[in-house]
Motif scaffolding. Structure first.
Motif, PDB file in Angstrom:
ATOM      1  N   ILE A 103       0.841  -1.211   0.000  1.00  0.00           N
ATOM      2  CA  ILE A 103       0.000   0.000   0.000  1.00  0.00           C
ATOM      3  C   ILE A 103       0.867   1.250   0.000  1.00  0.00           C
ATOM      4  CG2 ILE A 103      -1.736   1.299   1.283  1.00  0.00           C
ATOM      5  CD1 ILE A 103      -3.041  -1.256   2.008  1.00  0.00           C
ATOM      6  N   LYS A 104       1.847   1.303   0.944  1.00  0.00           N
ATOM      7  CA  LYS A 104       2.831   2.392   0.946  1.00  0.00           C
ATOM      8  C   LYS A 104       2.166   3.766   0.867  1.00  0.00           C
ATOM      9  CE  LYS A 104       7.493   2.437   0.628  1.00  0.00           C
ATOM     10  NZ  LYS A 104       8.003   2.959   1.848  1.00  0.00           N
ATOM     11  N   LYS A 105       1.322   4.037   1.834  1.00  0.00           N
ATOM     12  CA  LYS A 105       0.566   5.294   1.776  1.00  0.00           C
ATOM     13  C   LYS A 105       0.537   5.931   3.159  1.00  0.00           C
ATOM     14  CE  LYS A 105      -4.124   6.839   1.002  1.00  0.00           C
ATOM     15  NZ  LYS A 105      -5.502   6.412   1.043  1.00  0.00           N
ATOM     16  N   SER A 106       0.805   7.221   3.233  1.00  0.00           N
ATOM     17  CA  SER A 106       0.741   7.931   4.499  1.00  0.00           C
ATOM     18  C   SER A 106      -0.705   7.957   4.983  1.00  0.00           C
ATOM     19  CB  SER A 106       1.240   9.363   4.329  1.00  0.00           C
ATOM     20  OG  SER A 106       0.816  10.121   5.447  1.00  0.00           O
ATOM     21  N   VAL A 107      -0.881   7.747   6.285  1.00  0.00           N
ATOM     22  CA  VAL A 107      -2.218   7.763   6.869  1.00  0.00           C
ATOM     23  C   VAL A 107      -2.848   9.152   6.731  1.00  0.00           C
ATOM     24  CG1 VAL A 107      -3.387   7.575   9.110  1.00  0.00           C
ATOM     25  CG2 VAL A 107      -1.724   5.853   8.424  1.00  0.00           C
ATOM     26  N   PHE A 108      -2.008  10.183   6.647  1.00  0.00           N
ATOM     27  CA  PHE A 108      -2.518  11.561   6.563  1.00  0.00           C
ATOM     28  C   PHE A 108      -2.768  12.025   5.122  1.00  0.00           C
ATOM     29  CE2 PHE A 108       0.368  11.549  10.356  1.00  0.00           C
ATOM     30  CZ  PHE A 108      -0.651  11.477  11.296  1.00  0.00           C
ATOM     31  N   HIS A 145      -3.847  10.673  20.249  1.00  0.00           N
ATOM     32  CA  HIS A 145      -4.489  10.744  18.939  1.00  0.00           C
ATOM     33  C   HIS A 145      -4.486   9.403  18.220  1.00  0.00           C
ATOM     34  CE1 HIS A 145      -0.210  12.111  17.744  1.00  0.00           C
ATOM     35  NE2 HIS A 145      -0.253  10.981  18.378  1.00  0.00           N
ATOM     36  N   GLU A 173     -10.648   0.440   1.921  1.00  0.00           N
ATOM     37  CA  GLU A 173     -10.629   0.876   0.520  1.00  0.00           C
ATOM     38  C   GLU A 173      -9.725  -0.036  -0.317  1.00  0.00           C
ATOM     39  OE1 GLU A 173     -10.259   5.220   0.159  1.00  0.00           O
ATOM     40  OE2 GLU A 173      -9.020   4.759  -1.598  1.00  0.00           O
ATOM     41  N   ALA A 174      -8.537  -0.348   0.234  1.00  0.00           N
ATOM     42  CA  ALA A 174      -7.597  -1.216  -0.482  1.00  0.00           C
ATOM     43  C   ALA A 174      -8.191  -2.612  -0.660  1.00  0.00           C
ATOM     44  CB  ALA A 174      -6.276  -1.288   0.269  1.00  0.00           C
ATOM     45  N   MET A 234     -12.758  12.907  19.856  1.00  0.00           N
ATOM     46  CA  MET A 234     -11.501  13.056  19.116  1.00  0.00           C
ATOM     47  C   MET A 234     -10.745  14.295  19.607  1.00  0.00           C
ATOM     48  SD  MET A 234     -11.181  10.739  16.599  1.00  0.00           S
ATOM     49  CE  MET A 234     -10.882  11.203  14.925  1.00  0.00           C
ATOM     50  N   CYS A 235      -9.437  14.203  19.523  1.00  0.00           N
ATOM     51  CA  CYS A 235      -8.584  15.244  20.099  1.00  0.00           C
ATOM     52  C   CYS A 235      -8.236  16.351  19.108  1.00  0.00           C
ATOM     53  CB  CYS A 235      -7.310  14.592  20.600  1.00  0.00           C
ATOM     54  SG  CYS A 235      -6.553  13.535  19.348  1.00  0.00           S
ATOM     55  N   HIS A 236      -8.824  16.331  17.922  1.00  0.00           N
ATOM     56  CA  HIS A 236      -8.459  17.316  16.899  1.00  0.00           C
ATOM     57  C   HIS A 236      -9.608  17.400  15.885  1.00  0.00           C
ATOM     58  CE1 HIS A 236      -7.593  13.414  15.150  1.00  0.00           C
ATOM     59  NE2 HIS A 236      -7.946  13.977  14.018  1.00  0.00           N
ATOM     60  N   MET A 270       2.518  -1.476   9.439  1.00  0.00           N
ATOM     61  CA  MET A 270       2.687  -0.019   9.474  1.00  0.00           C
ATOM     62  C   MET A 270       4.168   0.350   9.551  1.00  0.00           C
ATOM     63  SD  MET A 270      -0.416   1.250   9.653  1.00  0.00           S
ATOM     64  CE  MET A 270       0.028   2.960  10.026  1.00  0.00           C
ATOM     65  N   VAL A 280       3.978   7.985   9.263  1.00  0.00           N
ATOM     66  CA  VAL A 280       2.816   7.244   9.777  1.00  0.00           C
ATOM     67  C   VAL A 280       2.182   6.688   8.513  1.00  0.00           C
ATOM     68  CG1 VAL A 280       0.691   7.282  11.106  1.00  0.00           C
ATOM     69  CG2 VAL A 280       2.499   8.897  11.654  1.00  0.00           C
ATOM     70  N   GLU A 281       2.589   5.482   8.173  1.00  0.00           N
ATOM     71  CA  GLU A 281       2.340   5.006   6.807  1.00  0.00           C
ATOM     72  C   GLU A 281       1.903   3.540   6.851  1.00  0.00           C
ATOM     73  OE1 GLU A 281       5.434   5.916   3.580  1.00  0.00           O
ATOM     74  OE2 GLU A 281       5.959   3.890   4.232  1.00  0.00           O
ATOM     75  N   ILE A 282       0.896   3.212   6.020  1.00  0.00           N
ATOM     76  CA  ILE A 282       0.530   1.806   5.865  1.00  0.00           C
ATOM     77  C   ILE A 282       1.460   1.219   4.811  1.00  0.00           C
ATOM     78  CG2 ILE A 282      -1.315   0.179   5.301  1.00  0.00           C
ATOM     79  CD1 ILE A 282      -3.301   2.456   5.864  1.00  0.00           C
ATOM     80  N   GLY A 296      -7.804   8.123  16.690  1.00  0.00           N
ATOM     81  CA  GLY A 296      -8.139   8.812  15.431  1.00  0.00           C
ATOM     82  C   GLY A 296      -7.335   8.247  14.281  1.00  0.00           C
ATOM     83  N   ILE A 297      -6.073   7.971  14.536  1.00  0.00           N
ATOM     84  CA  ILE A 297      -5.213   7.422  13.489  1.00  0.00           C
ATOM     85  C   ILE A 297      -5.671   6.018  13.097  1.00  0.00           C
ATOM     86  CG2 ILE A 297      -2.831   6.644  13.039  1.00  0.00           C
ATOM     87  CD1 ILE A 297      -1.952   9.169  14.635  1.00  0.00           C
ATOM     88  N   ARG A 334     -10.100   2.999   7.477  1.00  0.00           N
ATOM     89  CA  ARG A 334     -10.734   3.510   6.253  1.00  0.00           C
ATOM     90  C   ARG A 334      -9.876   3.173   5.026  1.00  0.00           C
ATOM     91  NH1 ARG A 334     -10.899   9.788   5.888  1.00  0.00           N
ATOM     92  NH2 ARG A 334      -8.755   9.254   5.383  1.00  0.00           N
ATOM     93  N   ASP A 335      -8.554   3.408   5.136  1.00  0.00           N
ATOM     94  CA  ASP A 335      -7.656   3.141   4.002  1.00  0.00           C
ATOM     95  C   ASP A 335      -7.561   1.652   3.686  1.00  0.00           C
ATOM     96  OD1 ASP A 335      -7.202   5.810   3.765  1.00  0.00           O
ATOM     97  OD2 ASP A 335      -5.150   5.795   4.556  1.00  0.00           O
ATOM     98  N   CYS A 390      -2.102  16.913  18.718  1.00  0.00           N
ATOM     99  CA  CYS A 390      -2.838  16.364  17.579  1.00  0.00           C
ATOM    100  C   CYS A 390      -3.309  17.417  16.567  1.00  0.00           C
ATOM    101  CB  CYS A 390      -4.018  15.556  18.060  1.00  0.00           C
ATOM    102  SG  CYS A 390      -3.614  14.571  19.514  1.00  0.00           S
ATOM    103  N   PHE A 446      -8.718   4.982  13.105  1.00  0.00           N
ATOM    104  CA  PHE A 446      -9.886   5.138  12.214  1.00  0.00           C
ATOM    105  C   PHE A 446      -9.450   5.436  10.781  1.00  0.00           C
ATOM    106  CE2 PHE A 446     -12.467   6.437  16.151  1.00  0.00           C
ATOM    107  CZ  PHE A 446     -12.914   5.134  16.324  1.00  0.00           C
ATOM    108  N   TYR A 447      -8.395   6.269  10.616  1.00  0.00           N
ATOM    109  CA  TYR A 447      -7.868   6.534   9.271  1.00  0.00           C
ATOM    110  C   TYR A 447      -7.306   5.254   8.649  1.00  0.00           C
ATOM    111  CZ  TYR A 447      -7.998  11.639   9.792  1.00  0.00           C
ATOM    112  OH  TYR A 447      -8.393  12.935   9.949  1.00  0.00           O
ATOM    113  N   ILE A 448      -6.589   4.459   9.435  1.00  0.00           N
ATOM    114  CA  ILE A 448      -5.995   3.221   8.909  1.00  0.00           C
ATOM    115  C   ILE A 448      -7.114   2.289   8.433  1.00  0.00           C
ATOM    116  CG2 ILE A 448      -4.595   1.181   9.439  1.00  0.00           C
ATOM    117  CD1 ILE A 448      -3.208   2.848  11.629  1.00  0.00           C
TER     118      ILE A 448
END
Lengths: 223, 113
Positions: free
Chosen positions: A9-14, B2, B16-17, A95-97, B31, B106-108, B5-6, B12-13, A128, B8-10
């Motif tokens: 996948i190699k993708k930043s979470v952000f 945080h 999708e994959a 959530m903190c942000h 990760m 911070v990467e999958i 929250g992170i 979601r990604d 955050c 939840f982002y993981i």
């Protein structure tokens, strides 16, 4: 048993949030709405500073405020009562942000046709909120004297993403070991471009300089 | 704080994959976490267990964390040094004109299915 298959996948979470934020910034530019993201620790005086600032500029620009907190609506009510402007409360649900998507939802609750400047009061936290781009045009943060001058060293990311650092509660400087010169030096280490404005939100000292910065940035952004 | 929250982002990604690749269950998510990314790996895996088990696709799915050591480069003398040990000031020449080369990830990296 099936062999393990690995999918790279190699993708930043952000990455998704950064993309959303850029898109939101572009949309706001087209609509002529300037978004200012305000961050700080809890208790640094964000709401009091905002009330002073808004009362100083509300005759010149149409301001709205989005208050983000984990719970309650005390800040939004306080702003509305003290300034009479549009003010809404966002709940982050633990959530903190705020991220760009949450900011977009919040903007949906404001009448943007009647607004030039939206100030987002982010969740009180130095960690955050700095990591999640909200889609704002500029970031500012408030550091208050009792917190100490070493915060730029301890929370480097927050200071490196801020265009303006307001140092609040300068009226209590005689009672704290807060070294203003050192503080400026630490901020410059993290972010040479950051401006620094010392204020006392309670007495109003320095608020003219802060209002000047906001109006100037808004004007520069328009052109 | 945080980390949830992170997570939840993981999720979601990864969902999708998985959809893109027609995957019905994911066994592990790998990760890359930088040493100075401000993410605490133990908190991340704790939050992961709680949140991942709520998803059919991720029930029992492990979260494996590779730590990426943080390295800072000095513009003054060209040295590269460990960020955690020496911080912002170059241990070779004392310059503070330094910048983070890696360690903020911070990467999958990949998923195992």
């Amino acid at each position: 048993m099936d062999p393990v298959k690995v999918i790279e996948i190699k993708k930043s979470v952000f990455a998704d949030n950064d993309r959303d934020a850029d898109l939101l910034r572009k949309e706001l530019k087209e609509r002529g709405v300037y978004l200012l993201n305000l961050m700080s620790s809890p208790g640094s005086g964000k709401t009091t500073t905002l009330i002073q600032l808004i009362n100083r500029i509300k005759d010149k620009v149409r301001v709205a405020v989005m208050e983000a907190d984990i719970d309650s609506d005390v800040d939004a009510v306080k702003i509305k009562e003290a300034t009479g402007i549009q003010s809404i409360q966002l709940h982050t649900g633990g959530m903190c942000h705020l991220d760009a998507e949450m900011t977009r939802q919040g903007l949906g609750g404001l009448d943007l046709k009647e607004t030039d400047l939206v100030i987002l009061e982010n969740v009180g936290n130095l960690v955050c909120p700095a990591e999640f781009d909200t889609g704002s045009c500029r970031n500012m943060m408030i550091l208050s004297v009792p917190e100490g001058e070493d915060k730029p060293l301890k929370y480097p990311l927050m200071f490196s993403v801020c265009d303006l650092v307001v140092i609040n509660k300068i009226d209590v400087l005689p009672y704290f070991d807060f070294d203003m010169d050192k503080c400026r030096q630490y901020i410059k280490m993290r972010n040479p471009a950051a401006e620094v404005i010392p204020i006392c939100a309670k007495s109003g000292e320095g608020i003219d300089a802060l209002a000047g910065w906001v109006l100037r940035e808004l004007e520069n952004w328009k052109h | 704080m945080h980390e949830l929250g992170i997570v939840f982002y993981i999720i979601r990604d990864v969902k999708e994959a998985a959809r893109e690749h027609g995957v019905e269950h994911v066994n592990a998510v790998v990760m890359n976490i930088g040493e100075v990314s401000t993410v605490v790996p133990e908190y991340l895996t704790d939050c992961w267990r709680w949140a991942a088990d709520k998803e059919e696709l991720l029930k029992g799915c492990a979260l494996k964390v590779n730590i990426i050591p943080a390295v800072t480069r000095c513009d003054g003398c060209g040295a590269e040094y460990g960020t955690v040990a020496h911080g912002k000031t170059c241990p070779v020449c004392g310059s503070d004109q330094t910048w983070l080369l890696r360690g903020n990830e911070v990467e999958i990296k990949e998923i195992e299915v």
